[in-house]
Enzyme design. Structure first.
Site, PDB file in Angstrom:
ATOM      1  N   CYS A 121       6.292  -5.060  -0.838  1.00  0.00           N
ATOM      2  CA  CYS A 121       6.684  -4.036  -1.841  1.00  0.00           C
ATOM      3  C   CYS A 121       8.251  -4.184  -2.253  1.00  0.00           C
ATOM      4  O   CYS A 121       8.666  -3.513  -3.159  1.00  0.00           O
ATOM      5  CB  CYS A 121       6.400  -2.827  -1.410  1.00  0.00           C
ATOM      6  SG  CYS A 121       4.573  -2.623  -0.949  1.00  0.00           S
ATOM      7  N   HIS A 263      10.381   2.007  -5.596  1.00  0.00           N
ATOM      8  CA  HIS A 263       9.015   1.643  -5.186  1.00  0.00           C
ATOM      9  C   HIS A 263       8.106   2.652  -5.163  1.00  0.00           C
ATOM     10  O   HIS A 263       8.054   3.587  -4.606  1.00  0.00           O
ATOM     11  CB  HIS A 263       9.048   0.793  -3.857  1.00  0.00           C
ATOM     12  CG  HIS A 263       7.715   0.357  -3.364  1.00  0.00           C
ATOM     13  ND1 HIS A 263       6.534   0.011  -4.268  1.00  0.00           N
ATOM     14  CD2 HIS A 263       7.021   1.094  -2.310  1.00  0.00           C
ATOM     15  CE1 HIS A 263       5.396  -0.075  -3.325  1.00  0.00           C
ATOM     16  NE2 HIS A 263       5.853   0.640  -2.192  1.00  0.00           N
ATOM     17  N   ASN A 293      -0.183   2.795  -5.986  1.00  0.00           N
ATOM     18  CA  ASN A 293       0.877   1.683  -5.159  1.00  0.00           C
ATOM     19  C   ASN A 293       0.642   0.682  -5.502  1.00  0.00           C
ATOM     20  O   ASN A 293      -0.598  -0.089  -5.040  1.00  0.00           O
ATOM     21  CB  ASN A 293       1.131   2.057  -3.556  1.00  0.00           C
ATOM     22  CG  ASN A 293       2.058   1.438  -3.095  1.00  0.00           C
ATOM     23  OD1 ASN A 293       2.428   0.312  -3.738  1.00  0.00           O
ATOM     24  ND2 ASN A 293       2.519   1.477  -1.868  1.00  0.00           N
TER      25      ASN A 293
END
Length: 357
Positions: A121, A263, A293
């Site tokens: 990520c 993020h 996500n």
């Protein structure tokens, strides 16, 4: 402080000049998940802030999303010429070769440098640093950076803890050589890792470690696994530390930040990091509620969404921060340039949107 903290130099800077996002048309709402998992909409929203997530069709791959986002980013700057293509992803089309060369070819970018960045990520921030390095070294004058992930291909759909969190998508930026002081210049990077905790976020099967052992991997080892409580603690700590190191290297204070773009892990983590930094939550750019996500795609998708809604305006100061498996983390700063407003990433597919269970 992370082991690598650098500021801008006299070398050319990477300047943001194009931006776009793309998500596939398949939609999984909380209500759909409640039909197959022991959960409900209120439980999911309370813990994650997520209402829905987009997923690929059968046979659709990460490169398909990357190509679409890349094509739109290039169109936003009216060019089909770049010197390098970087794809940040945890879900490449194949273990070998990298996905970026295929993406470049499909975009008509013959013979350009093309490679993947694998930092989970944190991949987009690592990709920004890589692009900035290519430009500073004179290797490239223009770079297409794409963050793309299809987590639905690695997350067990029966995994209650993770199936509610992740979605698929891609976001892309075009970076050109420019001056460190001009709007859009990306700089003051802070990057770090801690491989001692690699087991906190992992897909155990598929790599050389598993393939070198006899026998077939279990169903569990074939899918994404995450130790949520430990990851939460590391994510908040590492992102806050990295953000502070980046601000310090630039001589900025927390109050100088107009927008914090983390993020998009889940809403609780984003708000916890903002609180730790002393930033008002309303300065935290979020769109996790609409897409979940999306891994390496989450920051460019959040930027595209914020730009489409005119939340970010020319001259605004942005702090980007990410955390991912590895463990990895990273942050950087930029002052927002004047860009054509992109479409909302999840509005692009609404006309043909389909729901799936």
């Amino acid at each position: 402080m992370s082991p690598l903290t650098v500021g801008p130099s006299a070398a050319p800077a990477a300047v943001l000049c194009g931006l776009a996002g793309w998500v596939p048309s398949g939609v999984v709402t909380n209500e759909h998940l409640a039909r197959r998992l022991d959960t409900d909409d209120a439980w999911i929203r309370t813990r994650t802030g997520i209402r829905r997530r987009h997923v690929v069709d059968p046979g659709q791959a990460t490169s398909d999303l990357a190509v679409e986002a890349g094509r739109r980013a290039l169109a936003s700057v009216a060019t089909d010429r770049v010197d390098a293509v970087i794809v940040a992803t945890t879900t490449p089309d194949h273990t070998c070769p990298a996905t970026a060369p295929a993406v470049a070819s499909r975009l008509g970018l013959a013979r350009v440098a093309a490679f993947d960045v694998g930092a989970v990520c944190t991949g987009f921030v690592y990709g920004l640093a890589s692009a900035a390095g290519l430009i500073a070294a004179g290797v490239a004058e223009r770079v297409l950076l794409i963050g793309a992930d299809t987590y639905s291909t690695i997350v067990d759909p029966l995994d209650r803890a993770n199936a509610i969190i992740f979605g698929d998508g891609a976001g892309a930026v075009v970076l050109r050589a420019g001056h460190p002081d001009e709007p859009g210049a990306v700089g003051h990077f802070d990057l770090g890792s801690d491989g001692a905790h690699e087991d906190l976020i992992v897909v155990a099967a598929g790599g050389s470690r598993q393939r070198s052992r006899p026998g077939e991997p279990s169903r569990q080892d074939r899918h994404f696994a995450m130790r949520g409580k430990e990851v939460y603690r590391h994510a908040v700590t590492r992102m806050a530390e990295s953000a502070r190191a980046t601000l310090s290297s630039a001589g900025w204070k927390t109050g100088d930040i107009d927008h914090f773009v983390p993020h998009q892990a889940n809403l609780r983590i984003l708000h916890s990091v903002a609180d730790d930094l002393g930033l008002p939550r309303e300065r935290c750019v979020t769109h996790v509620e609409s897409v979940g996500n999306t891994g390496a795609a989450s920051i460019p998708l959040a930027l595209a969404d914020a730009a489409a809604g005119q939340l970010v305006r020319p001259g605004d100061r942005l702090l980007l921060t990410a955390f991912g498996g590895g463990l990895t983390w990273g942050s950087c700063l930029l002052t927002w340039p004047a860009l054509p407003a992109p479409a909302h990433p999840y509005d692009l597919c609404d006309q043909g949107e389909r729901t799936t269970s």
